[in-house]
Design a protein around this motif. Structure first.
Motif, PDB file in Angstrom:
ATOM      1  N   TYR A  86       0.825  -1.219   0.000  1.00  7.00           N
ATOM      2  CA  TYR A  86       0.000   0.000   0.000  1.00  7.00           C
ATOM      3  C   TYR A  86       0.859   1.270   0.000  1.00  7.00           C
ATOM      4  CZ  TYR A  86      -3.907   3.073   1.180  1.00  7.00           C
ATOM      5  OH  TYR A  86      -4.858   4.064   1.162  1.00  7.00           O
ATOM      6  N   VAL A  87       1.880   1.294   0.820  1.00  7.50           N
ATOM      7  CA  VAL A  87       2.709   2.501   0.941  1.00  7.50           C
ATOM      8  C   VAL A  87       3.581   2.745  -0.282  1.00  7.50           C
ATOM      9  CG1 VAL A  87       2.693   2.478   3.454  1.00  7.50           C
ATOM     10  CG2 VAL A  87       4.569   1.365   2.233  1.00  7.50           C
ATOM     11  N   THR A  88       3.706   1.759  -1.158  1.00  3.39           N
ATOM     12  CA  THR A  88       4.550   1.928  -2.341  1.00  3.39           C
ATOM     13  C   THR A  88       3.771   2.340  -3.595  1.00  3.39           C
ATOM     14  OG1 THR A  88       4.385  -0.381  -3.079  1.00  3.39           O
ATOM     15  CG2 THR A  88       6.134   0.158  -1.489  1.00  3.39           C
ATOM     16  N   ILE A  89       2.439   2.359  -3.511  1.00  4.46           N
ATOM     17  CA  ILE A  89       1.611   2.680  -4.681  1.00  4.46           C
ATOM     18  C   ILE A  89       1.847   4.132  -5.089  1.00  4.46           C
ATOM     19  CG2 ILE A  89      -0.754   2.849  -5.577  1.00  4.46           C
ATOM     20  CD1 ILE A  89       0.135  -0.022  -5.002  1.00  4.46           C
ATOM     21  N   LYS A  90       2.149   4.327  -6.356  1.00  7.07           N
ATOM     22  CA  LYS A  90       2.427   5.663  -6.906  1.00  7.07           C
ATOM     23  C   LYS A  90       1.191   6.216  -7.614  1.00  7.07           C
ATOM     24  CE  LYS A  90       6.940   5.334  -6.084  1.00  7.07           C
ATOM     25  NZ  LYS A  90       7.062   4.899  -4.756  1.00  7.07           N
ATOM     26  N   GLU A  91       1.160   7.514  -7.750  1.00 11.43           N
ATOM     27  CA  GLU A  91       0.045   8.186  -8.434  1.00 11.43           C
ATOM     28  C   GLU A  91      -0.154   7.650  -9.849  1.00 11.43           C
ATOM     29  OE1 GLU A  91      -2.309  10.269  -7.278  1.00 11.43           O
ATOM     30  OE2 GLU A  91      -1.396   9.964  -5.319  1.00 11.43           O
ATOM     31  N   LYS A  92       0.935   7.326 -10.510  1.00 12.14           N
ATOM     32  CA  LYS A  92       0.849   6.790 -11.871  1.00 12.14           C
ATOM     33  C   LYS A  92       0.066   5.479 -11.884  1.00 12.14           C
ATOM     34  CE  LYS A  92       3.580   5.272 -15.776  1.00 12.14           C
ATOM     35  NZ  LYS A  92       4.822   4.752 -16.259  1.00 12.14           N
ATOM     36  N   GLU A  93       0.332   4.616 -10.908  1.00 18.12           N
ATOM     37  CA  GLU A  93      -0.389   3.340 -10.823  1.00 18.12           C
ATOM     38  C   GLU A  93      -1.873   3.566 -10.556  1.00 18.12           C
ATOM     39  OE1 GLU A  93       2.119   0.078  -8.682  1.00 18.12           O
ATOM     40  OE2 GLU A  93       2.768   2.036  -7.938  1.00 18.12           O
ATOM     41  N   ILE A  94      -2.173   4.543  -9.746  1.00 18.94           N
ATOM     42  CA  ILE A  94      -3.571   4.870  -9.453  1.00 18.94           C
ATOM     43  C   ILE A  94      -4.269   5.351 -10.718  1.00 18.94           C
ATOM     44  CG2 ILE A  94      -5.082   6.446  -8.171  1.00 18.94           C
ATOM     45  CD1 ILE A  94      -2.935   6.316  -5.908  1.00 18.94           C
ATOM     46  N   SER A  95      -3.622   6.244 -11.438  1.00 22.34           N
ATOM     47  CA  SER A  95      -4.195   6.758 -12.690  1.00 22.34           C
ATOM     48  C   SER A  95      -4.409   5.647 -13.703  1.00 22.34           C
ATOM     49  CB  SER A  95      -3.281   7.832 -13.288  1.00 22.34           C
ATOM     50  OG  SER A  95      -3.194   8.927 -12.435  1.00 22.34           O
ATOM     51  N   GLU A  96      -3.434   4.762 -13.838  1.00 24.97           N
ATOM     52  CA  GLU A  96      -3.560   3.643 -14.779  1.00 24.97           C
ATOM     53  C   GLU A  96      -4.701   2.720 -14.391  1.00 24.97           C
ATOM     54  OE1 GLU A  96       0.289   1.783 -14.814  1.00 24.97           O
ATOM     55  OE2 GLU A  96       1.181   3.388 -16.024  1.00 24.97           O
ATOM     56  N   PHE A  97      -4.813   2.416 -13.117  1.00 30.17           N
ATOM     57  CA  PHE A  97      -5.887   1.545 -12.636  1.00 30.17           C
ATOM     58  C   PHE A  97      -7.243   2.174 -12.928  1.00 30.17           C
ATOM     59  CE2 PHE A  97      -8.885  -0.168  -9.603  1.00 30.17           C
ATOM     60  CZ  PHE A  97      -8.596  -1.518  -9.580  1.00 30.17           C
ATOM     61  N   GLU A  98      -7.355   3.458 -12.592  1.00 35.12           N
ATOM     62  CA  GLU A  98      -8.620   4.157 -12.812  1.00 35.12           C
ATOM     63  C   GLU A  98      -8.997   4.219 -14.289  1.00 35.12           C
ATOM     64  OE1 GLU A  98      -8.662   7.035  -8.886  1.00 35.12           O
ATOM     65  OE2 GLU A  98      -7.823   7.817 -10.746  1.00 35.12           O
ATOM     66  N   SER A  99      -8.024   4.442 -15.151  1.00 33.97           N
ATOM     67  CA  SER A  99      -8.339   4.512 -16.573  1.00 33.97           C
ATOM     68  C   SER A  99      -8.687   3.151 -17.149  1.00 33.97           C
ATOM     69  CB  SER A  99      -7.182   5.148 -17.363  1.00 33.97           C
ATOM     70  OG  SER A  99      -6.051   4.325 -17.349  1.00 33.97           O
ATOM     71  N   ASN A 100      -8.120   2.087 -16.595  1.00 33.56           N
ATOM     72  CA  ASN A 100      -8.430   0.739 -17.044  1.00 33.56           C
ATOM     73  C   ASN A 100      -9.747   0.196 -16.501  1.00 33.56           C
ATOM     74  OD1 ASN A 100      -6.078   0.495 -18.574  1.00 33.56           O
ATOM     75  ND2 ASN A 100      -4.918  -0.326 -16.869  1.00 33.56           N
ATOM     76  N   ASN A 101     -10.242   0.800 -15.427  1.00 35.32           N
ATOM     77  CA  ASN A 101     -11.449   0.292 -14.776  1.00 35.32           C
ATOM     78  C   ASN A 101     -12.637   1.246 -14.883  1.00 35.32           C
ATOM     79  OD1 ASN A 101     -10.715  -2.339 -13.532  1.00 35.32           O
ATOM     80  ND2 ASN A 101      -9.072  -1.071 -12.715  1.00 35.32           N
ATOM     81  N   ASN A 102     -12.530   2.219 -15.723  1.00 34.55           N
ATOM     82  CA  ASN A 102     -13.679   3.138 -15.914  1.00 34.55           C
ATOM     83  C   ASN A 102     -14.218   3.050 -17.304  1.00 34.55           C
ATOM     84  OD1 ASN A 102     -13.757   4.175 -13.313  1.00 34.55           O
ATOM     85  ND2 ASN A 102     -12.227   5.705 -13.777  1.00 34.55           N
TER      86      ASN A 102
END
Length: 102
Positions: A86-102
């Motif tokens: 959890y503490v290693t998750i970067k903003e880029k990974e969050i953006s990629e996840f969100e774009s892949n799941n929306n």
């Protein structure tokens, strides 16, 4: 701001759980050990509905603490394993996840 923070946490939680699930799926002992490597197996072991597991893994809902711990432990991991990711998750990974799941 509160809603945005909640979405952020929900997404990071989903990313971490998916990383742990992928670890189980890539485990060479996969066929030898009964590893929880699917939503169905996780749900069965965590005593929650499969739809609940799916919603959490896809960042559709934020799990309660007890549910989150049950899911993590159902996969054979600890809350510490989860936290270390959890503490290693970067903003880029969050953006990629969100774009892949929306």
């Amino acid at each position: 701001m509160e809603k945005e923070l909640e979405e952020h946490i929900k997404t990071k939680t989903a990313i971490c759980l998916n990383i742990l699930l992928n670890r189980n799926k890539s485990n060479p002992e996969f066929n030898k050990v009964d590893i929880a490597n699917s939503y169905g197996r996780i749900a069965s072991r965590a005593f929650v509905r499969k739809a609940t597991v799916s919603n959490i893994f896809n960042a559709k809902t934020n799990p309660g603490t007890a549910t989150l711990i049950l899911i993590i432990e159902a996969m054979g991991f600890t809350i510490q394993d989860f936290a270390e990711i959890y503490v290693t998750i970067k903003e880029k990974e969050i953006s990629e996840f969100e774009s892949n799941n929306n």
